[in-house]
Motif scaffolding. Sequence first.
Motif, PDB file in Angstrom:
ATOM      1  N   ALA A   1      16.736 -11.468-101.260  1.00 43.15           N
ATOM      2  CA  ALA A   1      16.158 -10.390-102.066  1.00 43.15           C
ATOM      3  C   ALA A   1      14.694 -10.675-102.376  1.00 43.15           C
ATOM      4  O   ALA A   1      13.848  -9.767-102.330  1.00 43.15           O
ATOM      5  N   THR A   2      14.388 -11.928-102.681  1.00 45.01           N
ATOM      6  CA  THR A   2      13.003 -12.292-102.965  1.00 45.01           C
ATOM      7  C   THR A   2      12.123 -12.090-101.732  1.00 45.01           C
ATOM      8  O   THR A   2      11.008 -11.551-101.810  1.00 45.01           O
ATOM      9  N   LYS A   3      12.617 -12.504-100.592  1.00 43.42           N
ATOM     10  CA  LYS A   3      11.851 -12.314 -99.349  1.00 43.42           C
ATOM     11  C   LYS A   3      11.658 -10.827 -99.050  1.00 43.42           C
ATOM     12  O   LYS A   3      10.582 -10.402 -98.601  1.00 43.42           O
ATOM     13  N   LEU A   4      12.686 -10.041 -99.355  1.00 42.19           N
ATOM     14  CA  LEU A   4      12.577  -8.614 -99.093  1.00 42.19           C
ATOM     15  C   LEU A   4      11.527  -7.979 -99.978  1.00 42.19           C
ATOM     16  O   LEU A   4      10.707  -7.161 -99.512  1.00 42.19           O
ATOM     17  N   LYS A   5      11.517  -8.359-101.259  1.00 43.92           N
ATOM     18  CA  LYS A   5      10.516  -7.791-102.164  1.00 43.92           C
ATOM     19  C   LYS A   5       9.119  -8.186-101.730  1.00 43.92           C
ATOM     20  O   LYS A   5       8.173  -7.379-101.778  1.00 43.92           O
ATOM     21  N   ARG A   6       8.935  -9.440-101.351  1.00 49.63           N
ATOM     22  CA  ARG A   6       7.619  -9.897-100.929  1.00 49.63           C
ATOM     23  C   ARG A   6       7.143  -9.126 -99.689  1.00 49.63           C
ATOM     24  O   ARG A   6       5.985  -8.703 -99.596  1.00 49.63           O
ATOM     25  N   LEU A   7       8.052  -8.901 -98.733  1.00 50.00           N
ATOM     26  CA  LEU A   7       7.676  -8.161 -97.515  1.00 50.00           C
ATOM     27  C   LEU A   7       7.338  -6.712 -97.834  1.00 50.00           C
ATOM     28  O   LEU A   7       6.374  -6.140 -97.303  1.00 50.00           O
ATOM     29  N   GLU A   8       8.132  -6.099 -98.754  1.00 49.10           N
ATOM     30  CA  GLU A   8       7.854  -4.715 -99.118  1.00 49.10           C
ATOM     31  C   GLU A   8       6.523  -4.587 -99.842  1.00 49.10           C
ATOM     32  O   GLU A   8       5.779  -3.627 -99.632  1.00 49.10           O
ATOM     33  N   LYS A   9       6.198  -5.590-100.690  1.00 46.84           N
ATOM     34  CA  LYS A   9       4.928  -5.564-101.398  1.00 46.84           C
ATOM     35  C   LYS A   9       3.760  -5.727-100.428  1.00 46.84           C
ATOM     36  O   LYS A   9       2.738  -5.028-100.531  1.00 46.84           O
ATOM     37  N   MET A  10       3.922  -6.635 -99.497  1.00 45.13           N
ATOM     38  CA  MET A  10       2.871  -6.825 -98.493  1.00 45.13           C
ATOM     39  C   MET A  10       2.687  -5.558 -97.661  1.00 45.13           C
ATOM     40  O   MET A  10       1.569  -5.177 -97.299  1.00 45.13           O
ATOM     41  N   LYS A  11       3.776  -4.864 -97.411  1.00 43.35           N
ATOM     42  CA  LYS A  11       3.682  -3.623 -96.643  1.00 43.35           C
ATOM     43  C   LYS A  11       2.946  -2.557 -97.425  1.00 43.35           C
ATOM     44  O   LYS A  11       2.103  -1.822 -96.879  1.00 43.35           O
ATOM     45  N   GLU A  12       3.209  -2.499 -98.768  1.00 48.12           N
ATOM     46  CA  GLU A  12       2.501  -1.523 -99.592  1.00 48.12           C
ATOM     47  C   GLU A  12       1.015  -1.827 -99.658  1.00 48.12           C
ATOM     48  O   GLU A  12       0.182  -0.914 -99.581  1.00 48.12           O
ATOM     49  N   ILE A  13       0.652  -3.102 -99.786  1.00 43.73           N
ATOM     50  CA  ILE A  13      -0.761  -3.478 -99.842  1.00 43.73           C
ATOM     51  C   ILE A  13      -1.458  -3.112 -98.532  1.00 43.73           C
ATOM     52  O   ILE A  13      -2.592  -2.603 -98.523  1.00 43.73           O
ATOM     53  N   ARG A  14      -0.785  -3.335 -97.432  1.00 44.69           N
ATOM     54  CA  ARG A  14      -1.367  -3.026 -96.135  1.00 44.69           C
ATOM     55  C   ARG A  14      -1.599  -1.513 -95.990  1.00 44.69           C
ATOM     56  O   ARG A  14      -2.635  -1.070 -95.498  1.00 44.69           O
ATOM     57  N   GLU A  15      -0.608  -0.749 -96.455  1.00 48.72           N
ATOM     58  CA  GLU A  15      -0.772   0.708 -96.367  1.00 48.72           C
ATOM     59  C   GLU A  15      -1.888   1.201 -97.277  1.00 48.72           C
ATOM     60  O   GLU A  15      -2.638   2.116 -96.912  1.00 48.72           O
ATOM     61  N   GLN A  16      -2.033   0.593 -98.465  1.00 48.37           N
ATOM     62  CA  GLN A  16      -3.124   0.996 -99.365  1.00 48.37           C
ATOM     63  C   GLN A  16      -4.478   0.705 -98.755  1.00 48.37           C
ATOM     64  O   GLN A  16      -5.416   1.494 -98.863  1.00 48.37           O
ATOM     65  N   ARG A  17      -4.601  -0.436 -98.115  1.00 50.26           N
ATOM     66  CA  ARG A  17      -5.867  -0.770 -97.460  1.00 50.26           C
ATOM     67  C   ARG A  17      -6.203   0.239 -96.355  1.00 50.26           C
ATOM     68  O   ARG A  17      -7.344   0.643 -96.192  1.00 50.26           O
ATOM     69  N   ILE A  18      -5.189   0.601 -95.637  1.00 52.46           N
ATOM     70  CA  ILE A  18      -5.437   1.572 -94.555  1.00 52.46           C
ATOM     71  C   ILE A  18      -5.892   2.902 -95.136  1.00 52.46           C
ATOM     72  O   ILE A  18      -6.834   3.524 -94.640  1.00 52.46           O
ATOM     73  N   ARG A  19      -5.242   3.359 -96.252  1.00 49.43           N
ATOM     74  CA  ARG A  19      -5.612   4.638 -96.848  1.00 49.43           C
ATOM     75  C   ARG A  19      -7.002   4.585 -97.458  1.00 49.43           C
ATOM     76  O   ARG A  19      -7.799   5.517 -97.313  1.00 49.43           O
ATOM     77  N   SER A  20      -7.301   3.457 -98.100  1.00 47.36           N
ATOM     78  CA  SER A  20      -8.635   3.337 -98.719  1.00 47.36           C
ATOM     79  C   SER A  20      -9.716   3.295 -97.646  1.00 47.36           C
ATOM     80  O   SER A  20     -10.801   3.853 -97.801  1.00 47.36           O
ATOM     81  N   GLY A  21      -9.426   2.621 -96.526  1.00 49.23           N
ATOM     82  CA  GLY A  21     -10.406   2.589 -95.440  1.00 49.23           C
ATOM     83  C   GLY A  21     -10.650   3.970 -94.863  1.00 49.23           C
ATOM     84  O   GLY A  21     -11.780   4.335 -94.544  1.00 49.23           O
ATOM     85  N   ARG A  22      -9.601   4.776 -94.776  1.00 50.59           N
ATOM     86  CA  ARG A  22      -9.779   6.129 -94.267  1.00 50.59           C
ATOM     87  C   ARG A  22     -10.590   6.979 -95.247  1.00 50.59           C
ATOM     88  O   ARG A  22     -11.470   7.750 -94.838  1.00 50.59           O
ATOM     89  N   ASP A  23     -10.297   6.809 -96.587  1.00 50.25           N
ATOM     90  CA  ASP A  23     -11.029   7.594 -97.579  1.00 50.25           C
ATOM     91  C   ASP A  23     -12.507   7.244 -97.581  1.00 50.25           C
ATOM     92  O   ASP A  23     -13.381   8.113 -97.636  1.00 50.25           O
ATOM     93  N   SER A  24     -12.824   5.944 -97.507  1.00 50.80           N
ATOM     94  CA  SER A  24     -14.233   5.527 -97.525  1.00 50.80           C
ATOM     95  C   SER A  24     -14.958   6.006 -96.287  1.00 50.80           C
ATOM     96  O   SER A  24     -16.119   6.417 -96.335  1.00 50.80           O
ATOM     97  N   SER A  25     -14.287   5.972 -95.163  1.00 53.42           N
ATOM     98  CA  SER A  25     -14.932   6.447 -93.936  1.00 53.42           C
ATOM     99  C   SER A  25     -15.172   7.946 -94.014  1.00 53.42           C
ATOM    100  O   SER A  25     -16.202   8.458 -93.570  1.00 53.42           O
ATOM    101  N   GLY A  26     -14.253   8.704 -94.682  1.00 54.07           N
ATOM    102  CA  GLY A  26     -14.464  10.140 -94.842  1.00 54.07           C
ATOM    103  C   GLY A  26     -15.626  10.439 -95.758  1.00 54.07           C
ATOM    104  O   GLY A  26     -16.433  11.341 -95.494  1.00 54.07           O
ATOM    105  N   CYS A  27     -15.772   9.657 -96.853  1.00 55.41           N
ATOM    106  CA  CYS A  27     -16.889   9.879 -97.771  1.00 55.41           C
ATOM    107  C   CYS A  27     -18.212   9.575 -97.109  1.00 55.41           C
ATOM    108  O   CYS A  27     -19.210  10.293 -97.265  1.00 55.41           O
ATOM    109  N   SER A  28     -18.285   8.456 -96.418  1.00 53.60           N
ATOM    110  CA  SER A  28     -19.544   8.081 -95.761  1.00 53.60           C
ATOM    111  C   SER A  28     -19.914   9.091 -94.694  1.00 53.60           C
ATOM    112  O   SER A  28     -21.094   9.397 -94.495  1.00 53.60           O
TER     113      SER A  28
END
Length: 806
Positions: A692-719
């Motif tokens: 369960a601990t490993k699963l939570k850690r993997l899910e959290k890492m997946k959320e962080i990765r998705e946030q980075r991707i979304r933020s990178g897309r937003d910044s590229s759209g603004c620029s």
Amino acid sequence: MMQNVHLAPETDEDDLYSGYNDYNPTYDTEELENDTAFQQAVRTSHGRRPPSKTSLASSMGRPMTGAIQDGVTRPMTAVRAAGFTKGALRGSAFDPLGQSWGPAPPLEARSEDSPEEKIRQLEKKVNELVEESCIANSCGDLKLALEKAKDAGRKERVLVRQREQVTRPENINLDLTYSVLFNLASQYSANEMYAEALNTYQVIVKNKMFSNAGRLKVNMGNIYLKQRNYSKAIKFYRMALDQIPSVHEEMRIKIMQNIGVTFIKTGQYSDAISSFEHIMSMAPNLKAGFNLILGYFAIGDREKMKKSFQKLIAVPLEIDEDDKYISPSDDPHTNLVIEAIKNDHLRQMERERKAMAEKYIMTAAKLIAPVIETSFAVGYDWCVEVVKASQYVELANDLEINKAITYLRQKDFNQAVETLKMFEKKDSRVKSAAATNLSFLYYLENEFAQASSYADLAVNSDRYNPSALTNKGNTVFANGDYEKAAEFYKEALRNDCSCTEALYNIGLTYKKLNRLDEALDCFLKLHAILRNSAQVLYQIANVYELMEDPSQAMEWLMQLISVVPTDSRALSKLGGLYDSEGDKSQAFQYYYESYRYFPSNIEVIEWLGAYYIDTQFCEKAIQYFERASLIQPTQVKWQLMVASCFRRSGNYQKALDTYKDIHRKFPENVECLRFLVRLCTDIGLKEVQEYATKLKRLEKMKEIREQRIRSGRDSSGCSRGRRDGSAGSDSGQNCNAGSKGERLSAQLRALPGTDEPYESSSNKEPDASYVDPLGPQIERPKTAAKKRMDEDDFADEELGDDLLPE
């Protein structure tokens, strides 16, 4: 003065011409019609009166024949031998035409019940049966020929018995008996009833009344040869040879040739060589020369092989030169005669003999070239030099082309290309053949520019070369110009309607152009020519599938499977069509057959596994997913499917072990961890907290990765909104690159692993063909695409191939 003139006297003196008009009035026949006495004598019996005592004498004073002079009748000895008598002369009327005798008596009626007539009719019937038997044999109806021969034999035995009762035994028709027995033995042999044929031949041979029956021992030897009883065959050949006199030299040569062939079959090459050497010294011929080369090849005598090859080339063809059929003048009569004999039966026989000689020479050269010298190239060069010094000069170029083909079979492409390039300065026919083969080679190596240039050279050298036009169409097809490629294929078909490669390729071209009806017409025509061609059958099925006619597609695929029952891709294709029609049981049958013949097709394995899961037989699905995991060990989904099957079948411990093994191999797989947490919770294991601990850690890492991707897309759209045109253009290029990268990664994820044995190919190539210097004598090499098509991918491959002659 007048007193001295004396006139001729008028008195009669001796006339020089007197007496010539005097004749006896008795012989005056011109006045018989006016002679009343003569006419009365003819009409009445006046002329039958007895002659008078006085008769006229002849003009010479000689009494007439039969006349009475001085009471004595002159004898008629001169006509007595002819049947005339004195009494008949005296008492008969004058009837020179014999009209008083009346009509001739009728002919005697032939008695049909007489023994002679019955024998004659039966003999005629036997001859008719023998003729009918021979005609039936020539028409190919062997059973009817045998029945007629048996019937003739039965009637001939009845004829012999009847003749013995009527006439003496020496009057029996031996020729008829011989012909009946000989025909019966021949029909037995034609129907492969060898024991009966041998017995019949023995009856003929043992009968001493048949002359020259010993020659039939040749036929008995032929039967023993067919039965592979070689010792008896040689025995009977030699017995026949002893009974044939030396004046029949041609027959003796043929028997010795049979003896030599039988020795070759038994492996007695020395005896065979002796027979063929004798034939070549007495009456050389092509077959004996070729068999002599085979004998020396079998014992490995290089020098003898060379000498035998020279003897083979020196055999006279005994045909007229081609110059005979060329008109030397403009004489219309001569031109008509030459036109009439240009393609008559004699000319066709000459062509066949020349073609046979070229076949023997080419085959012998290809056989001995690799062994008579240190390398096959040197051996070919020796053969070429020998051929150039003979009457077969034109074969030298064909031998050179065969040398290049031999390099090609040895996969020495560079030497093959160099050999073929030597023909660029030869005459047009050889240049066209060499250029066609070069185009073929470059096409196989995907060097389409070189292939196109040599195809142009081949077409320019010989515009009527269908192989050159086909290769030119292939290069145009490879460049995507399908309309122009179709024109080249059509021209090749106009020059040679039997060019199956061009017809096949034009069907592929019409498929590319989505002209499905025309493509289907081409493939159906090709199917009429090549009845059992697997490629053609598949193309017809594929066209029907593209025309959305699954029933016809399935019917043609069934015919394809009857031709190649072990083709896994055709079976899987048929299973897919039944699956699309909703017939799961038939689809399972064909998918299972495909899996049996080729158990490494991922698509088939996946369908079978899914079928067993749908039918609630998860235990049977496990073996298919395990095989898939062996084929693609880097794909985690197959191992997850194995664990899922264990879990659905209730084997939780096995499922847990499988999930643990997957977690060790793929520690970042979220689905595996979720199932581990669920199973450990259900079973009550202590490892549940760890997973369960490993699963939570993997899910959290997946959320962080998705946030980075979304933020990178937003910044590229603004620029992109703040920058000017040029900068915006750069950003747009970066975004396009990103989107292309995402699409590429998605495609890579969708593709199977690198260990997958089959990769779907989208390369569509037409057929590559080449010129065969001797027509169908040399097999054509297949393209690389051909090998793949033969093995596995009728469903995906649309590449043309060289259709081999039989």
